[in-house]
Motif scaffolding. Structure first.
Motif, short mmCIF file in Angstrom:
data_model
loop_
_atom_site.label_atom_id
_atom_site.label_comp_id
_atom_site.label_asym_id
_atom_site.label_seq_id
_atom_site.Cartn_x
_atom_site.Cartn_y
_atom_site.Cartn_z
N ASP A 69 38.98 10.28 5.59
CA ASP A 69 40.42 10.13 5.80
C ASP A 69 40.71 9.70 7.24
N LEU A 119 49.98 8.75 13.93
CA LEU A 119 48.74 8.26 13.34
C LEU A 119 47.54 8.58 14.23
N VAL A 161 42.62 6.27 8.59
CA VAL A 161 43.75 6.23 9.54
C VAL A 161 43.40 5.31 10.71
N SER A 184 46.78 12.22 14.24
CA SER A 184 46.28 12.71 12.96
C SER A 184 44.78 12.47 12.81
N ALA A 222 47.15 11.48 4.79
CA ALA A 222 46.99 11.36 6.24
C ALA A 222 48.31 11.33 6.98
N TYR A 223 49.42 11.22 6.24
CA TYR A 223 50.74 11.16 6.87
C TYR A 223 51.06 12.49 7.55
N GLN A 227 44.31 2.02 9.58
CA GLN A 227 45.76 1.85 9.65
C GLN A 227 46.19 1.53 11.08
N ASP A 254 46.26 7.60 2.07
CA ASP A 254 47.24 7.31 3.13
C ASP A 254 48.35 8.35 3.16
#
Length: 143
Positions: free
Chosen positions: A67, A52, A71, A55, A29-30, A74, A26
């Protein structure tokens, strides 16, 4: 939205602590906050949702599909009221070569838009329909 503590159970459902499971992924992925600029020079504040969602595209381009998938999850859990996670998940599936699953997620994106007609112009569905047709065509050639 509540922040996930490092010692809390991971939201992915693995049963492990967040710091021992998805925390590093996480963090990787920011995307840092930066003012967005339109082609016409207008600036606007980029939201967490924007960061997000965008990304996922970057991670796909970098070949970091696991990854990108994380996301998408998320997006689904943080922003269940928008369709971004569906269209981005379709993109991840397509990048993985999971054509039928990508079609399904593009169709779900259109269904979401149909269920919220006040938020979308009718022609906003066209790119997804074109993606579905393109992918169906590639399935026909693969047989």
């Amino acid at each position: 939205m509540a922040k996930i503590g490092r010692n809390q159970p991971c939201p992915c459902g693995s049963g492990r602590k967040y710091k021992r499971c998805c925390w590093d992924r996480d963090r990787a992925a920011y995307v840092p906050t930066a003012p967005a600029v339109s082609p016409h020079g207008y600036r606007w504040a980029e939201t967490d949702l924007d960061r997000l969602s965008n990304s996922v595209v970057r991670l796909i381009d970098e070949g970091r599909l696991d990854d990108a998938d994380a996301v998408c999850e998320q997006l689904r859990t943080r922003y269940p009221e928008v369709h971004d996670w569906l269209m981005r998940k379709a993109m991840v599936c397509e990048a993985r070569g999971e054509t039928e699953l990508a079609i399904e997620y593009y169709e779900r994106t259109i269904a979401w838009m149909d269920a919220h007609p006040e938020d979308f112009d009718p022609e906003s569905r066209d790119p997804f329909r074109e993606d579905i047709e393109r992918l169906r065509g590639s399935l026909g050639r693969a047989c």
